[in-house]
Enzyme design. Structure first.
Site, PDB file in Angstrom:
ATOM      1  N   SER A  22      11.426  -8.077   4.445  1.00 16.37           N
ATOM      2  CA  SER A  22      10.543  -8.284   2.983  1.00 16.37           C
ATOM      3  C   SER A  22      11.596  -8.050   1.691  1.00 16.37           C
ATOM      4  CB  SER A  22       9.564  -6.282   3.182  1.00 16.37           C
ATOM      5  OG  SER A  22      11.061  -5.254   3.253  1.00 16.37           O
ATOM      6  N   ASN A 109      12.578   5.142   5.652  1.00 16.69           N
ATOM      7  CA  ASN A 109      10.566   5.681   5.744  1.00 16.69           C
ATOM      8  C   ASN A 109       9.955   6.915   4.247  1.00 16.69           C
ATOM      9  OD1 ASN A 109      10.598   4.130   7.811  1.00 16.69           O
ATOM     10  ND2 ASN A 109       9.340   6.236   9.036  1.00 16.69           N
ATOM     11  N   THR A 154     -29.957  -5.673 -25.403  1.00 14.82           N
ATOM     12  CA  THR A 154     -29.517  -5.015 -23.989  1.00 14.82           C
ATOM     13  C   THR A 154     -30.584  -5.776 -23.069  1.00 14.82           C
ATOM     14  OG1 THR A 154     -32.342  -3.699 -24.494  1.00 14.82           O
ATOM     15  CG2 THR A 154     -30.499  -2.499 -24.899  1.00 14.82           C
ATOM     16  N   HIS A 155     -29.857  -6.240 -21.869  1.00 12.82           N
ATOM     17  CA  HIS A 155     -30.508  -7.069 -21.580  1.00 12.82           C
ATOM     18  C   HIS A 155     -30.254  -7.884 -22.064  1.00 12.82           C
ATOM     19  CE1 HIS A 155     -33.552  -3.751 -19.681  1.00 12.82           C
ATOM     20  NE2 HIS A 155     -33.512  -4.276 -21.271  1.00 12.82           N
ATOM     21  N   SER A 276      -9.591 -30.213 -24.249  1.00 14.03           N
ATOM     22  CA  SER A 276     -10.386 -30.349 -22.683  1.00 14.03           C
ATOM     23  C   SER A 276      -9.878 -31.582 -22.846  1.00 14.03           C
ATOM     24  CB  SER A 276     -11.990 -30.812 -23.161  1.00 14.03           C
ATOM     25  OG  SER A 276     -12.139 -31.581 -22.162  1.00 14.03           O
ATOM     26  N   LYS A 282     -13.347 -30.286 -27.843  1.00 14.33           N
ATOM     27  CA  LYS A 282     -13.651 -29.256 -27.496  1.00 14.33           C
ATOM     28  C   LYS A 282     -12.894 -27.834 -27.541  1.00 14.33           C
ATOM     29  CE  LYS A 282     -16.082 -27.413 -23.939  1.00 14.33           C
ATOM     30  NZ  LYS A 282     -15.798 -27.997 -22.619  1.00 14.33           N
ATOM     31  N   GLU A 289     -11.442 -16.416 -19.649  1.00 17.92           N
ATOM     32  CA  GLU A 289     -11.645 -16.479 -19.255  1.00 17.92           C
ATOM     33  C   GLU A 289     -10.983 -16.568 -18.383  1.00 17.92           C
ATOM     34  OE1 GLU A 289     -14.198 -20.771 -18.810  1.00 17.92           O
ATOM     35  OE2 GLU A 289     -12.919 -20.776 -21.071  1.00 17.92           O
ATOM     36  N   LYS A 324       3.232  -2.921  -0.779  1.00 19.85           N
ATOM     37  CA  LYS A 324       4.058  -3.571  -2.057  1.00 19.85           C
ATOM     38  C   LYS A 324       3.333  -4.844  -3.029  1.00 19.85           C
ATOM     39  CE  LYS A 324       7.653  -1.949  -0.083  1.00 19.85           C
ATOM     40  NZ  LYS A 324       6.815  -1.539   1.183  1.00 19.85           N
TER      41      LYS A 324
HETATM   42  N1  ARG Z   1      10.572  -2.463   4.383  1.00 20.64           N
HETATM   43  C1  ARG Z   1       9.456  -1.734   4.879  1.00 20.64           C
HETATM   44  C2  ARG Z   1       8.750  -1.103   4.445  1.00 20.64           C
HETATM   45  O1  ARG Z   1       8.272  -1.934   3.286  1.00 20.64           O
HETATM   46  C3  ARG Z   1      10.457  -0.136   4.177  1.00 20.64           C
HETATM   47  C4  ARG Z   1      10.962   0.894   5.810  1.00 20.64           C
HETATM   48  C5  ARG Z   1      10.747   0.675   7.278  1.00 20.64           C
HETATM   49  N2  ARG Z   1      10.696   1.873   8.017  1.00 20.64           N
HETATM   50  C6  ARG Z   1      10.799   1.258   9.269  1.00 20.64           C
HETATM   51  N3  ARG Z   1      10.848   2.393   9.823  1.00 20.64           N
HETATM   52  N4  ARG Z   1      11.424   0.259  10.035  1.00 20.64           N
HETATM   53  O2  ARG Z   1       7.663  -0.623   4.453  1.00 20.64           O
END
Ligand code: ARG
Length: 460
Positions: A22, A109, A154-155, A276, A282, A289, A324
């Site tokens: 990650s 964790n 409105t509308h 454009s 344009k 947008e 994430k």
């Molecule tokens: N890269 C992991 C995450 O974003 C970190 C935590 C990893 N924990 C584990 N028990 N493998 O969740």
């Protein structure tokens, strides 16, 4: 380097490594990861779990790593599993055994749960500052155009008179609520999960309140299982950002309409519009947008995190690594939208003449005409019917209520006199709407002032 050798008799395959990693996503949290680790090491030493010498070696080593990463001297190793592994590996390379002691009474964790909270706390503050700026711009516009009459709809049909200033402040109110929601998110985000360890706390005599204090957090999560499993703060922030995007998207839709030749209420500055490749005439409103389009993306980010979390048993599951990308994307997207939207708004030309002309042609004074008859003793329902017939008559004659001859009025109802022309004058229709929250100029000016005050006193 792997943090979890020992039990394994084989090297893990490259496929597993790549799939598992990650670092591409979490490298951006390196500052928070290091800040959290420094607080953790400080607490470990204060609680007598590591020596002051180890703490100093860890702290100095971590500070050097951060400085070198930030000025580009130390590249982040793309092969590391995640940012936590990278930092710990680099630290251990530099300070040896002290580095290996950093992870005492901690797990990735609780570490990752902390990092995300700290990172999003900073991002929320940055987003909040942009929203504050945008609201300030809307207050300026509210004041500058407090008596620039335009049709309210409105509308999407012309309905009653408002002013462009009133309109801008309506968006200001929405965005103020967005700031309040962000501030509310921070209350639950800024709680310390560190020290919950893998899921069940620790046998070491740690002090989780100290790390919270060192990290400027407002509290400590009470239950270790919840601490490492909770991603509500990500869901909440994604939801709050989705609502921001609903507001920006509605606003964008209006700007797109108002730029059209058919409306012609505003013109975007050349620096904030596009052309454009084929049609030389344009001038396209690409910014609003794209903002409208990107709303879909942020809603997708909210759906992602809701769906990732919905079936997970306690406590940590690897699925949660998927928390994430989506929220970082939501944060980046909203930031980019606000960054483009603010100067676009500040530089656009407001065509008050076109707005007034649109208002004058739309029978938006019909309610005022009916109210005039009510003033002459006619019940509202009857006054409404008479006015409806007069509007039909105007359409037939190709005229407006302001220009309709008095004898036409009197044919429809004998209570009409010359006073009706004052009653249906657009400026008077606007000025008379003094009910609280209504668009009369003095109301709009007071609204802008009140909004400015709330904008000063809100903060995430
Ligand atoms: N890269 C992991 C995450 O974003 C970190 C935590 C990893 N924990 C584990 N028990 N493998 O969740």
């Amino acid at each position: 380097m792997k943090l979890w050798k020992g039990r394994f008799s084989k090297e893990v395959s490259d496929i597993t490594n790549d799939f598992n990693a990650s670092i591409g996503t979490d490298a951006r949290m390196i500052r928070e990861d290091i800040t959290g680790s420094i607080a953790h090491a400080t607490m470990l030493a204060d609680c007598g779990i590591i020596t002051p010498e180890d703490r100093d070696a860890i702290t100095d080593g971590l500070r050097a790593i951060l400085a070198e990463v930030e000025d580009g001297r130390l590249p982040i190793d793309e092969k590391a599993e995640d940012v936590h592994t990278f930092v710990e590996g680099e630290l251990t390379k530099r300070v040896g055994d002290a580095g290996k002691r950093l992870h005492t009474a901690r797990s990735r964790n609780d570490q990752v749960a902390l990092d995300v909270r700290l990172y999003l706390r900073g991002q929320t503050a940055a987003l909040d500052a942009l929203l504050k700026k945008l609201i300030g711009t809307l207050c300026d516009m509210g004041e500058a155009y407090a008596d620039a009459v335009m049709a309210g709809y409105t509308h999407l049909q012309r309905a009653q008179p408002v002013s462009f200033g009133h309109y801008m402040l309506a968006y200001g109110e929405m965005l103020l609520r967005d700031r309040q929601r962000l501030a509310d998110c921070v209350k639950r985000m800024n709680i310390n999960p560190l020290g919950a360890c893998a899921l069940a706390g620790t046998t070491y005599p740690t002090d989780r309140f100290e790390t919270a204090r060192l990290l400027g957090m407002d509290g400590v999560s009470r239950n270790s299982l919840d601490a490492v499993s909770d991603r509500d703060f990500i869901i909440e922030l994604s939801a709050a950002l989705s609502i921001v995007m609903v507001h920006l998207s509605r606003f964008s839709e209006e700007i797109i309409l108002w730029c059209s030749t058919e409306f012609g209420y505003i013109e975007l500055d050349d620096a904030f519009a596009t052309g454009s490749s084929i049609m030389p005439q344009k001038k396209n409103p690409d910014i609003p947008e794209l903002v409208r389009g990107k709303a879909g993306r942020v809603f997708g980010d909210l759906t992602t995190i809701l769906t990732v979390m919905k079936g997970l048993p306690l406590a940590y599951n690897k699925d949660m690594q998927e928390d994430k990308d989506c929220v970082f994307d939501a944060v980046d997207t909203v930031k980019a939208c606000l960054t483009a939207f603010i100067p676009m708004l500040e530089t656009m030309t407001v065509k008050t003449g076109r707005m007034r002309a649109g208002a004058a042609a739309g029978f938006i004074n019909a309610t005022d005409c009916a109210d005039y008859l009510v003033g002459k003793g006619i019940p509202f329902r009857d006054a409404y019917a008479v006015t409806g017939a007069l509007v039909a008559r105007c359409i037939e004659l190709g005229t407006t209520l302001e220009a309709l001859p008095l004898d036409e009025y009197q044919k429809a109802c004998d209570r009409f006199d010359e006073g009706v022309y004052t009653a249906v004058g657009l400026e008077k229709c606007l000025a008379d709407r003094r009910s609280y929250g209504g668009p009369a100029k003095e109301n709009v000016l007071a609204m802008a002032q009140a909004l400015r005050g709330d904008n000063e006193n809100t903060g995430a």
